[in-house]
Design an enzyme around this catalytic site. Structure first.
Site, PDB file in Angstrom:
ATOM      1  NE  ARG A 194      -3.250  -2.918   0.479  1.00 50.62           N
ATOM      2  CZ  ARG A 194      -3.897  -3.578  -0.483  1.00 50.62           C
ATOM      3  NH1 ARG A 194      -3.871  -3.143  -1.734  1.00 50.62           N
ATOM      4  NH2 ARG A 194      -4.542  -4.680  -0.215  1.00 50.62           N
ATOM      5  CD  GLU A 317      -6.283  -8.289   5.850  1.00 49.32           C
ATOM      6  OE1 GLU A 317      -5.125  -7.870   5.792  1.00 49.32           O
ATOM      7  OE2 GLU A 317      -7.280  -7.662   5.425  1.00 49.32           O
ATOM      8  CG  ASP A 391      -8.762  -1.970   6.080  1.00 50.32           C
ATOM      9  OD1 ASP A 391      -7.918  -1.355   6.751  1.00 50.32           O
ATOM     10  OD2 ASP A 391      -8.471  -2.736   5.149  1.00 50.32           O
ATOM     11  CD  GLU A 419      -5.414  -0.553   1.875  1.00 52.40           C
ATOM     12  OE1 GLU A 419      -4.910  -0.323   2.979  1.00 52.40           O
ATOM     13  OE2 GLU A 419      -5.902  -1.652   1.559  1.00 52.40           O
ATOM     14  CD1 TRP A 569     -11.827  -9.046   2.432  1.00 51.95           C
ATOM     15  CD2 TRP A 569     -10.856 -10.682   1.269  1.00 51.95           C
ATOM     16  NE1 TRP A 569     -10.807  -9.546   3.203  1.00 51.95           N
ATOM     17  CE2 TRP A 569     -10.185 -10.560   2.523  1.00 51.95           C
ATOM     18  CE3 TRP A 569     -10.406 -11.658   0.373  1.00 51.95           C
ATOM     19  CZ2 TRP A 569      -9.095 -11.354   2.888  1.00 51.95           C
ATOM     20  CZ3 TRP A 569      -9.324 -12.448   0.748  1.00 51.95           C
ATOM     21  CH2 TRP A 569      -8.681 -12.306   1.977  1.00 51.95           C
TER      22      TRP A 569
HETATM   23  C1  GCV Z   1      -0.820  -4.811   5.897  1.00 58.53           C
HETATM   24  C2  GCV Z   1      -5.865  -3.906   4.805  1.00 58.53           C
HETATM   25  C3  GCV Z   1      -4.853  -3.727   3.710  1.00 58.53           C
HETATM   26  C4  GCV Z   1      -3.696  -4.692   3.866  1.00 58.53           C
HETATM   27  C5  GCV Z   1      -3.087  -4.498   5.263  1.00 58.53           C
HETATM   28  C6  GCV Z   1      -4.185  -4.727   6.291  1.00 58.53           C
HETATM   29  C7  GCV Z   1      -3.684  -4.532   7.708  1.00 58.53           C
HETATM   30  O1  GCV Z   1      -6.517  -5.127   4.661  1.00 58.53           O
HETATM   31  O2  GCV Z   1      -5.470  -3.900   2.468  1.00 58.53           O
HETATM   32  O3  GCV Z   1      -2.772  -4.400   2.871  1.00 58.53           O
HETATM   33  O4  GCV Z   1      -2.031  -5.380   5.456  1.00 58.53           O
HETATM   34  O5  GCV Z   1      -5.233  -3.822   6.061  1.00 58.53           O
HETATM   35  O6  GCV Z   1      -3.889  -3.435   8.240  1.00 58.53           O
HETATM   36  O7  GCV Z   1      -3.113  -5.421   8.269  1.00 58.53           O
END
Ligand code: GCV
Length: 722
Positions: A194, A317, A391, A419, A569
């Site tokens: 990102r 994730e 998010d 992002e 998602w």
């Molecule tokens: C670092 C979101 C972003 C991911 C990120 C995640 C997080 O899902 O798309 O890129 O991962 O947040 O904060 O862990």
């Protein structure tokens, strides 16, 4: 050579150096944005004349890397801003000496006997005071710690840079939050998750042998806004960062950051004992695992004695974590905390946890996963909570955890990198967005229980406090990919220092320091910046819409998206458009995650009549013909918001064009180019979203909203990222 001619020769050399620096600065460097807000070009003439008698020499005695940095900064800064050399002196010989130090480093500071005033400010706080010494008016910048003196020096320079009076100074400051961290989602291969400003700033293959001098500039920029921590690697962590080989590289970076008071943190991969230690398990309750982490912690502190601690993304994730072994988040966090405790290190455990299960609402997941553990985390654990429950969307209501874990050390996590907000292409000033969150009232202990008061520890008297911002920096010459987005790095630091600072003040400081002092231009730019977040919300996700962007890269609109295997998602999961209306029902008739808020907040959001319109579709599934406060239907209002966002991009382009000649041509042209992209994208968002939602509302695009330029089929066929 007599001492007099020696002195004049010295003066000549300093003068030449400053002149050269100014020349090089103006002709080559000034325009590329590298210097950020630390541009020390001469101030307007009248200000130079006002300031000059008050700053005639710089008295910084003693030597250490930090004291040397203070001396360098003040000589460069004052000489540059005042247009002629300000010499270093060993003592006060004339009016206008600027004395900086701690009672230990400076006999002059010691002679003031300020210890009782300085002690409560801590090693990062400072006092700046105008007074007379030996009959001479002087300014003293003092702190109990050298880093505090450095912060004071930057504060003083900021006063000059923003044209503030310095005649009768009496400033006392200390940071409201203890950990003020930039989190880098940098991978060991140099890519940045990102990240939209080039590659990672850490050149792992060259380290530790070669350390890019830019790392010193990075640390210096952070110190100038009070940032005191840097998480070097992605929270989607690679265990390799904890190997002896990488720890040597980390130590080399730490050596550069240390004089500027920036401590290093690392993301720890929970399964590292297996990957690096050859253990069969990473179960936090397995004694061998605990021992492995203890030994690893000892090894890290050997290499980096002031190491800050671990940041952990666990069971989120796809990342491993204690849940993998049927243990709890507390088991995992406290095991790591025990390994770091002997060294005074901390564990920053992320609350960004959401497991897909049938019928669930992702907005409630972090609360469900973490809230039951309130009061169970060890004393050196902080729980890092994103500003909103999903998010980093362009607008989210505040995260319910902020009002729900009184016995846990909570630490907000903001995202500076954009992002979901147009990458480094869209001009959006994030201060108003963060202010909105910090000022949100959780009502946890009655009115005025704001998120800011939870974060600074004053609401629950939490011992450790902190805030993290996911960095928007990279190897691009201007650091952030878009000149204006430097302002968000700046803002993050300023708010971490004082979470009550108004957006307007921050914008004014940054513009004056970075772009111009010309009053009309400054006012125009401030207007642009202060309106930019609302405009972006208008053209992306008005009225509480969220997560309707293209999958994967997250740039541009794709409200139709429904093909990811995980429902949460997919944009269709979030907007829930149907023939009746639009929005996610999170009230008691829906997912009921509104109940995670304190009753006073819950009732306001729950009731359609009292729910703030900016969160309407976040909490409610609203009929297309629902009457809004304006008297218009929800559909018409939605369409007009989208149009308003597009209109803003057009008027902003005009405003920016009117500043040609006031802003240097290189930065002016670069920003103009980005604004053209922003207008194109805003139109794209408006058209794609309205055309798609129209397939449900079956209502005409209202008067005052332009007809879409392309068909829905065309918008669906092509992502904006190429
Ligand atoms: C670092 C979101 C972003 C991911 C990120 C995640 C997080 O899902 O798309 O890129 O991962 O947040 O904060 O862990």
């Amino acid at each position: 050579m007599n001492p007099g001619s020696n002195r004049s020769c010295q003066r000549f050399l300093v003068g030449l150096a400053v002149a050269l620096q100014l020349f090089v600065g103006v002709r080559a460097k000034a325009d590329d944005g590298y210097r950020l807000w630390l541009r020390y070009d001469p101030l307007p003439g009248r200000m130079i004349r006002t300031y000059r008698p008050g700053v005639t020499s710089i008295v910084v005695t003693g030597h250490s890397a930090t004291l040397d940095a203070i001396r360098r900064e003040l000589v460069n800064g004052c000489s540059g801003l005042l247009g002629s050399p300000v010499p270093i002196a060993g003592d006060v010989r004339q009016d206008g000496a600027l004395i900086v130090g701690t009672p230990e480093s400076s006999p002059l500071v010691a002679s003031l006997r300020w210890n009782t005033q300085l002690a409560p400010l801590g090693p990062e706080g400072f006092r700046i005071h105008s007074l007379k010494l030996g009959g001479h008016p002087v300014i003293v910048i003092a702190s109990a710690g050298e880093v505090g003196a450095l912060y004071g020096a930057f504060h003083f320079l900021r006063l000059l840079q923003t044209l503030q009076p310095i005649k009768r100074l009496d400033v006392t400051q200390k940071p409201r939050l203890q950990l003020r961290m930039l989190d880098h989602w940098d991978n060991l291969d140099g890519s940045v998750e990102r990240g939209y400003a080039g590659k990672s700033l850490w050149n792992w293959s060259a380290l530790p042998g070669a350390v890019d001098p830019r790392l010193g500039d990075y640390a210096r920029a952070n110190a100038s806004i009070g940032i005191n921590g840097s998480l070097l690697n992605n929270v989607n962590a690679n265990a390799k960062i904890l190997t002896a080989d990488y720890l040597r590289k980390v130590a080399a970076i730490a050596d550069v950051f240390r004089p500027y008071g920036v401590r290093i943190f690392l993301s720890a991969r929970f399964s590292a004992p297996i990957e690096l230690g050859g253990l069969k398990t990473a179960d936090p309750l397995n004694p061998e695992v605990g021992t492995w982490w203890k030994q690893k912690a000892d090894e890290i502190y050997q290499a980096v004695p002031d190491f800050g601690g671990f940041v952990v993304k666990a069971n989120s994730e796809g990342q491993p974590g204690p849940r993998t072994y049927n243990r709890t988040h507390v088991d995992g966090a406290n095991m790591l905390a025990a390994a770091l405790a002997p060294h005074n290190g901390v564990v920053i455990w992320r609350a960004f946890v959401y497991d897909m299960k049938p019928g669930y609402d992702r907005a409630g997941a972090a609360y469900e996963n973490l809230q039951p553990f309130d009061g169970k985390f060890a004393g050196n654990v902080l729980l890092q909570v994103k500003n909103g429950p999903i998010d980093f969307q362009p607008r989210e209501p505040f995260h319910p955890l902020f009002g729900a874990m009184p016995r846990t050390q909570l630490m907000p996590e903001f995202q500076i990198t954009q992002e979901y907000l147009g990458f480094s292409n869209h001009l959006v000033f994030l201060a108003p967005m963060w202010r909105e969150v910090l000022d949100s009232d959780t009502y946890a202990k009655g009115p005025r229980s704001t998120v800011a008061r939870v974060a600074d520890g004053s609401l629950y008297a939490q011992r450790l406090t902190g805030i993290a911002g996911v960095a928007n920096t990279g190897s691009d010459r201007n650091w952030t990919g878009h000149h204006f987005l430097q302002a968000n790095w700046y803002t993050f630091g300023r708010l971490a220092w004082n979470p009550d600072l108004p957006s307007r003040q921050i914008a004014g400081e940054w513009i004056g320091m970075t772009l111009t002092h010309e009053p009309k231009a400054l006012a125009t730019i401030a207007r642009i910046m202060l309106g930019s977040h609302e405009a972006l919300v208008d053209y992306m996700t008005p009225l509480g819409l969220h997560h309707i962007m293209w999958g994967g890269h997250h740039y541009g609109p794709a409200p139709w998206w429904d093909t990811f295997e995980r429902a949460d998602w997919n944009p269709v999961y979030y907007h829930r458009a149907d023939d009746r209306g639009l929005g996610f029902d999170r009230t008691s008739t829906g997912s009921n995650t509104v109940s995670q808020y304190h009753p006073a907040v819950r009732n306001r959001f729950e009731n359609l009549a009292t729910c703030p319109e900016e969160f309407l579709l976040w909490f409610h599934h609203v009929p297309w013909d629902h009457r809004m406060k304006s008297g218009r239907t929800m559909w018409d209002e939605l369409a007009l918001h989208y149009q308003r966002g597009v209109d803003w991009t057009r008027s902003t382009r005009k405003d920016w064009n009117s500043l040609a000649g006031v802003i240097d041509p290189e930065r002016h042209a670069a920003v103009a180019k980005k604004l053209a992209i922003q207008e194109r994208d805003a139109i794209w968002w408006r058209d794609a979203c309205l055309l798609y939602f129209q397939t449900f509302s079956k209502l005409p695009i209202p008067a005052g909203v332009e007809k879409p330029a392309r068909t829905l089929k065309e918008y669906k066929a092509k992502s904006l990222v190429w």
